[in-house]
Design an enzyme around this catalytic site. Structure first.
Site, short mmCIF file in Angstrom:
data_model
loop_
_atom_site.label_atom_id
_atom_site.label_comp_id
_atom_site.label_asym_id
_atom_site.label_seq_id
_atom_site.Cartn_x
_atom_site.Cartn_y
_atom_site.Cartn_z
N PHE A 482 0.81 -1.22 0.00
CA PHE A 482 0.00 0.00 0.00
C PHE A 482 0.84 1.28 0.00
O PHE A 482 0.58 2.20 0.76
CB PHE A 482 -0.99 0.00 1.16
N HIS A 483 1.84 1.32 -0.88
CA HIS A 483 2.69 2.49 -1.01
C HIS A 483 2.68 3.03 -2.44
O HIS A 483 3.74 3.30 -3.01
CB HIS A 483 4.12 2.15 -0.61
N PRO A 484 1.52 3.23 -3.07
CA PRO A 484 1.51 3.73 -4.45
C PRO A 484 2.06 5.15 -4.50
O PRO A 484 1.79 5.98 -3.63
CB PRO A 484 0.04 3.68 -4.84
#
Length: 549
Positions: A482-484
């Protein structure tokens, strides 16, 4: 947190900030607290009133809650056996800083030196470290590496972690990795305990750190449950935005600038909806092209994570969070002391290591969680229902993926989620590093300290031994951490980037992007701290440019 009421009449402010997330709260708070400008902050989600947001481990209850979470999904990913990968994003005041696991990880110096080397002056490690020190109120105190007295609390949890986390650190040392007492210090390399954003047993989101103090000023107005549908342009200048709330369409005008802080998915979507982006793709959807900017939505990056799950010979956090008696015990402890498991993240131990001795800098992040649970389909609150046995997990996340995806409009309707074309494991390099990472997990698992703890490797299991089997397991089970970022990247060339080094959109006036979408390269580690740092840098640029006239 709102000043000025909630009228749906036409609005006007010096600055309009779109998105009250990790960076947007910093920008809006700093501009309002300057005392010189009126600021309008627009957020698509609600206020952060849910108690689950403020209870640190309560993020398990926000993980699949559409009221506070966009709950995005990627398109099928070829490199992950065609699986659709879940992408939670905060849709609430505080954004993803209100629903994340709170790990504070700043990245390493080489990350930012690479940003500067790509033609972005002012983004090298000395400038970035100075920004981090300004925002921090660090438990380790003021030093060359940390700040004190800033708005953002950073807690050192080493004395409060679950006992199994100490076993992981001991095993890491036995595997040959140095113990690092400060994973945000002079170097990130080594094994240790993560620092998190809490204070007094409560989450410190970007909203709590920056918006609450600013809300005392009448300079800040916050509009929630408001979906921005368009950036309004006059020629080459952004003059405001249009948003919808409760069926009403409302215009807001910016006397100085519109600042986009929607994040790596929503910001490129809004730009494209406004006719700013790759011209041919916009025309294909019937949208008028207001400014042909090819890099909008391109260069999407993210961290992939892969777990090994174990049955434990000793009690784990499962034993506290699954049985009713355990829940009562940890609940009472939290109510009486604001301590215990409910005051922490489940990501307690970890660190950064090199995939091979000759690698120039750490390129693999490790996580240790004294908890195990079956990763469920969206809709199941898995963190609040761990496995019915004592279990834990160790995970790897390659720091510097070379695969690139994109964000593309699916429809000109702003209510329709864009296509997230993630391309995890697209490159041979990414596959090689992932394999190196799982070999590291096996090496740690084989140490005396960890072998004494492990009753069984549940996933992938002992039958998974050679490279082909391990890669197949990664393709079948790996997931986004969850690090876009990077989908409106910073750079000097308008053909390959969206914003310049002061975060101004190339070719347009009065429009900036200040969020993780501007990262030229994903940082090594969790991206919430870098997003807040970008908010700090962006606010400084805005105030400097305003003062200069």
């Amino acid at each position: 947190m709102s000043a000025g009421g909630s009228s749906t009449a036409a609005l006007e402010a010096d600055y309009i900030v779109v998105g009250a997330g990790s960076a947007g709260c910093v920008v809006a708070g700093r501009l309002a607290q300057s005392g010189r400008y009126r600021v309008l902050l627009i957020e698509a989600g609600p206020r952060d009133t849910s108690p689950w947001i403020h209870l640190p481990i309560g993020y398990g209850m926000s993980f699949y809650n559409p009221r506070v979470n966009w709950m995005y999904r990627t398109e099928p990913v070829p490199g992950l056996d065609g699986r659709v990968i879940y992408q939670p994003r905060g849709k609430v005041i505080g954004g993803s800083s209100s629903i994340n696991a709170m790990v504070y990880s700043r990245g390493q110096a080489s990350d930012f030196e690479a940003w500067a080397a790509m033609g972005n002056p002012g983004w090298g490690w000395p400038e970035v470290l100075a920004a981090y020190r300004r925002i921090e109120d660090h438990a380790l105190g003021e030093s060359r590496w940390h700040g004190a007295g800033g708005p953002l609390a950073v807690t050192d949890i080493r004395d409060n972690v679950h006992p199994l986390s100490h076993v992981f650190v001991a095993a890491g040392k036995e595997a040959g990795y140095r113990f690092n007492p400060d994973l945000n210090g002079e170097t990130i390399e080594g094994i240790g305990y993560y620092q998190i954003n809490t204070r007094g047993g409560f989450r410190v989101s970007a909203a709590r750190a920056w918006l609450r103090p600013a809300a005392r000023s009448r300079a800040l107005r916050i509009e929630t449950d408001a979906l921005v549908t368009r950036i309004d342009l006059e020629g080459r200048r952004a003059v405001g935005i249009t948003f919808e709330r409760s069926g009403a369409t409302i215009a807001a005008r910016a006397r100085r600038e519109v600042i986009l802080c929607g994040g790596a998915i929503n910001t490129p979507q809004l730009l494209q909806l406004s006719g700013i982006g790759p011209g041919s793709a916009l025309r294909g959807l019937g949208l008028a092209v207001r400014h042909d900017l090819p890099a909008v939505g391109a260069h999407l990056q993210d961290h992939l994570c892969h777990d090994h799950v174990y049955r434990s010979r000793r009690p784990s956090l499962n034993d506290d969070l699954l049985p009713l008696a355990g829940k009562v015990r940890v609940g009472l402890r939290y109510l009486l002391t604001r301590g215990g498991p409910l005051s922490l993240s489940v990501n307690q131990g970890g660190g950064f290591v090199r995939s091979a001795p000759e690698v120039a800098a750490p390129d693999i992040q490790l996580y240790f969680s004294p908890l195990s649970y079956e990763r469920a389909l969206p809709g199941v609150r898995a963190l609040m229902k761990p496995d019915a046995f004592s279990g834990f997990s160790m995970s790897i996340s390659p720091c510097n993926p070379t695969s690139r995806g994109e964000i593309a409009l699916r429809s000109p309707d702003p209510r329709v989620a864009p296509e997230i074309r993630a391309r995890y494991l697209d490159t041979e390099e990414d596959r090689r590093i992932a394999l190196a990472g799982v070999r590291i997990l096996r090496r740690i698992a084989a140490t005396p300290a960890m072998a004494a703890l492990i009753a069984e490797e549940i996933k992938p299991g002992s039958e998974c031994e050679d490279d082909a089997a391990m890669l197949a397991d990664i393709r079948a089970r790996a997931y986004s951490v969850f690090h876009p970022c990077g989908s409106c990247r910073m750079g000097p060339d308008a053909r390959a980037a969206v914003v310049d080094a002061r975060l101004r959109v190339h070719g347009l006036d009065g429009l900036r992007v200040v969020d993780a979408s501007v990262f030229p390269l994903v940082t090594s580690g969790n991206t919430n701290a870098p997003a807040m740092m970008v908010g700090e840098r962006g606010a400084t640029f805005i105030l400097e440019d305003a003062a200069a006239g």
